[in-house]
Design an enzyme around this catalytic site. Structure first.
Site, mmCIF file in Angstrom:
data_model
loop_
_atom_site.group_PDB
_atom_site.id
_atom_site.type_symbol
_atom_site.label_atom_id
_atom_site.label_comp_id
_atom_site.label_asym_id
_atom_site.label_seq_id
_atom_site.Cartn_x
_atom_site.Cartn_y
_atom_site.Cartn_z
ATOM 1 N N CYS A 21 0.830 -1.202 0.000
ATOM 2 C CA CYS A 21 0.000 0.000 0.000
ATOM 3 C C CYS A 21 0.870 1.260 0.000
ATOM 4 C CB CYS A 21 -0.993 -0.039 1.151
ATOM 5 S SG CYS A 21 -2.412 1.010 0.823
ATOM 6 N N HIS B 292 -3.465 -5.022 0.828
ATOM 7 C CA HIS B 292 -2.825 -5.495 2.066
ATOM 8 C C HIS B 292 -2.909 -7.022 2.105
ATOM 9 C CE1 HIS B 292 -2.131 -1.785 4.364
ATOM 10 N NE2 HIS B 292 -3.146 -1.313 3.667
ATOM 11 N N GLU C 82 -1.311 -9.112 3.669
ATOM 12 C CA GLU C 82 -1.045 -9.721 4.984
ATOM 13 C C GLU C 82 -2.328 -10.143 5.698
ATOM 14 O OE1 GLU C 82 -0.706 -6.567 4.190
ATOM 15 O OE2 GLU C 82 -0.921 -5.175 5.871
HETATM 16 N N1 GLN Z 1 -1.856 6.646 3.015
HETATM 17 C C1 GLN Z 1 -1.992 5.923 1.790
HETATM 18 C C2 GLN Z 1 -3.382 6.055 1.196
HETATM 19 O O1 GLN Z 1 -4.299 6.436 1.867
HETATM 20 C C3 GLN Z 1 -1.657 4.472 2.005
HETATM 21 C C4 GLN Z 1 -2.639 3.748 2.876
HETATM 22 C C5 GLN Z 1 -2.148 2.413 3.396
HETATM 23 O O2 GLN Z 1 -0.956 2.139 3.371
HETATM 24 N N2 GLN Z 1 -3.053 1.621 3.895
HETATM 25 O O3 GLN Z 1 -3.564 5.779 0.057
#
Ligand code: GLN
Length: 544
Positions: free
Chosen positions: A383, A510, A512
């Site tokens: 992300c 994500h 994970e």
């Molecule tokens: N801050 C970034 C976004 O909002 C990444 C978010 C994250 O890593 N979950 O896109």
């Protein structure tokens, strides 16, 4: 009609209610019962997504986009169920519902009260959840006696009054070992049981948490003082891995007891395969490798719980013991060149930049990514990790004065920009791009090789995305898109050409959250496999 096990905590929180509840769940599942779990959290927040990870640990994310407490990660990883908004309920959400219903005129002039309105709502949640289940395991957050959890205990009391033996109460509480006098102390636990009795509830089962096995005379004492049969009191000593807890419970016949107390049919517990996997991990004969994770909290183990677990799963799948080196991203920001960075990365065989929000530490993450890219250390960006990898590449390879709109609204080259519809949203809660989305993987890509299937689904939690305007420039230098959302065309996965770097991949999702002991996340598994190769090749070079 479902049976209900309500798990409460005595003395202090943080003694493993979630792990204990999940472990009982897993054993019942292995015996063929259809189970589910729910967590009642007494706090007033309506959404765990805006709780600080430094205080609360990670925010776990469900398929349906629900942002919740990390205990729900245990429910998925240990008990092996798929959770959704039905499996979490905070005081805040219940109060909000009541207030909204009142404003809609549903109560027609009635006085709305904790009893019966709030307590009825809690019981209704339990009934709804139990509709198609054999056993519902209910975890009440916090500790017996917390004033904010009163409504939950009162609801359970009323529920038990109606359903009688179909509702059991399990207490998880520490007993103390006082080293100076070499004695166990059970008084705090006894007091917690008294506190529970003041709610009109009596524990049916007690799990005594302590760092060592508890002798029989202490179990007898707890039994005598608490009026709980000694067969229903278990010692639950600390173990090396949370995955051993179900095995410890099985060895103590905890599942037999619950089956009998619930009057469920006796069946065998299919635990053997699970035991073999866990044993492999705890026996610790697997060769170690070290992966660096760019965290930004003091409690990284909790703040990145699912990521830590995903690395354990990936390690077992690769027959390696993965050790994590937490590297504080903001500490890297002071270095001007690789010389300073080197001491942080020496000996590492892989680097992960995890998800995150706000600017703090991002420049350090970018430095770490540059190091991983240039030194060909296997890299996985998650992300924000993907987003910072793109910024790094745009800056250091494509020579652009680039940034994310999240960190600099006026950047010359917004290589990371808002997901459509996110710009201008003022509210901070539960309105990101949340939940499970499809991703189609590109032919011949590393991503496709790892997942082994063209269409995948992973969970998302973000507001920003990779800006496609710069793709041509990236392509020229070997950074390609290897996964896109088939409906919106949104860029999901990017990777470096394998002729340039053996394993450099970033995902907007994500992965994970979906990793399991027996089904490790493909991208983590791939990272660890690449890391093992990297470590073997580099020892060879060092040995010359
Ligand atoms: N801050 C970034 C976004 O909002 C990444 C978010 C994250 O890593 N979950 O896109």
């Amino acid at each position: 009609m479902a049976k209900y096990l309500v798990v409460v905590g005595g003395v202090i929180s943080g003694t493993g209610k979630g792990v204990s509840a999940s472990s009982v769940g897993l054993l019942l599942k292995f015996r063929g019962h259809n189970i589910t779990l729910i967590k009642f959290d007494p706090y007033l927040n309506t959404n765990a997504g805006i709780l600080a990870p430094r205080e609360h640990g990670e925010c776990f994310l469900c398929d349906d986009g629900t942002e919740c407490d990390l205990d729900l990660g245990h429910y998925e990883r240990i008990a092996g169920i798929n959770v959704s908004k039905l499996n979490i309920c905070t005081s805040g959400t219940l109060h909000k519902e009541l207030i909204e219903e009142q404003e809609a005129g549903n109560y027609l002039g009635q006085t709305i009260q904790m009893i019966p309105h709030l307590t009825d709502k809690i019981q209704q949640r339990l009934l709804d959840l139990g509709k198609d289940k054999d056993v519902v395991i209910v975890e009440i957050g916090g500790t017996v006696g917390d004033s904010e959890s009163f409504a939950f205990f009162e609801a359970v009391r009323q529920f038990k009054q109606k359903l009688k033996d179909d509702v059991l109460i399990g207490m998880v509480a520490p007993i103390l070992w006082v080293d100076t006098i070499k004695e166990f102390k059970t008084k705090p636990l006894q007091n917690s049981v008294k506190e529970l009795q003041r709610h009109g509830l009596q524990p049916d089962v007690i799990f005594c948490r302590v760092d060592r096995p508890v002798p029989e005379n202490i179990i007898n004492k707890v039994s005598m003082q608490t009026n709980v049969r000694k067969e229903c009191i278990f010692d639950a000593p600390d173990v090396q891995s949370i995955y051993q807890v179900p095995l410890g419970f099985y060895d103590r016949h905890v599942d037999d007891l619950f089956v009998d107390l619930f009057r469920l049919p006796r069946s065998s517990c299919r635990i053997q395969k699970y035991r073999e996997v866990v044993q492999k991990y705890v026996d610790n004969h697997m060769p170690p490798i070290e992966i660096g994770v760019l965290g930004k909290y003091d409690n990284c183990d909790e703040a990145y719980m699912s990521l830590k677990e995903a690395l354990i799963h990936a390690g077992i799948a690769n027959e390696a013991k993965v050790n994590i080196r937490w590297i504080k991203s903001d500490e890297l920001e002071k270095y001007k060149d690789n010389r300073g960075l080197h001491k942080h990365f020496e000996g590492l065989s892989g680097i992960i930049v995890p998800g995150g929000f706000d600017k703090r530490g991002t420049e350090g993450k970018i430095k770490a990514i540059q190091y991983a890219r240039e030194k060909k250390i296997p890299f996985l960006g998650i992300c924000l990790g993907l987003q910072t990898a793109v910024i790094e590449f745009a800056r250091n390879v494509c020579n652009l004065d680039a940034n994310s709109l999240e960190f600099n609204k006026d950047t010359a080259h917004p290589v990371i920009h808002f997901v459509e519809g996110q710009e201008g949203l003022e509210k901070k809660s539960a309105n990101m791009r949340l939940g499970s989305f499809d991703c189609e993987l590109a032919k011949d890509s590393l991503a496709l090789e790892m997942y082994g299937t063209k269409l995948i689904k992973e969970r998302h939690r973000h507001r920003f995305e990779v800006n496609p305007a710069y793709l041509e420039e990236y392509n020229k230098h070997g950074l390609i898109v290897s996964g896109r959302n088939p409906d919106t065309n949104l860029i999901e996965i990017m990777e470096l050409d394998r002729n340039i770097h053996p394993y450099f991949i970033g995902t907007q999702a994500h992965p994970e959250f979906k990793s399991r002991l027996q089904f490790p996340s493909p991208l983590f598994k791939g990272l660890v496999s690449a890391a093992i190769k990297y470590s073997q090749e580099n020892t060879k070079v060092d040995g010359k």
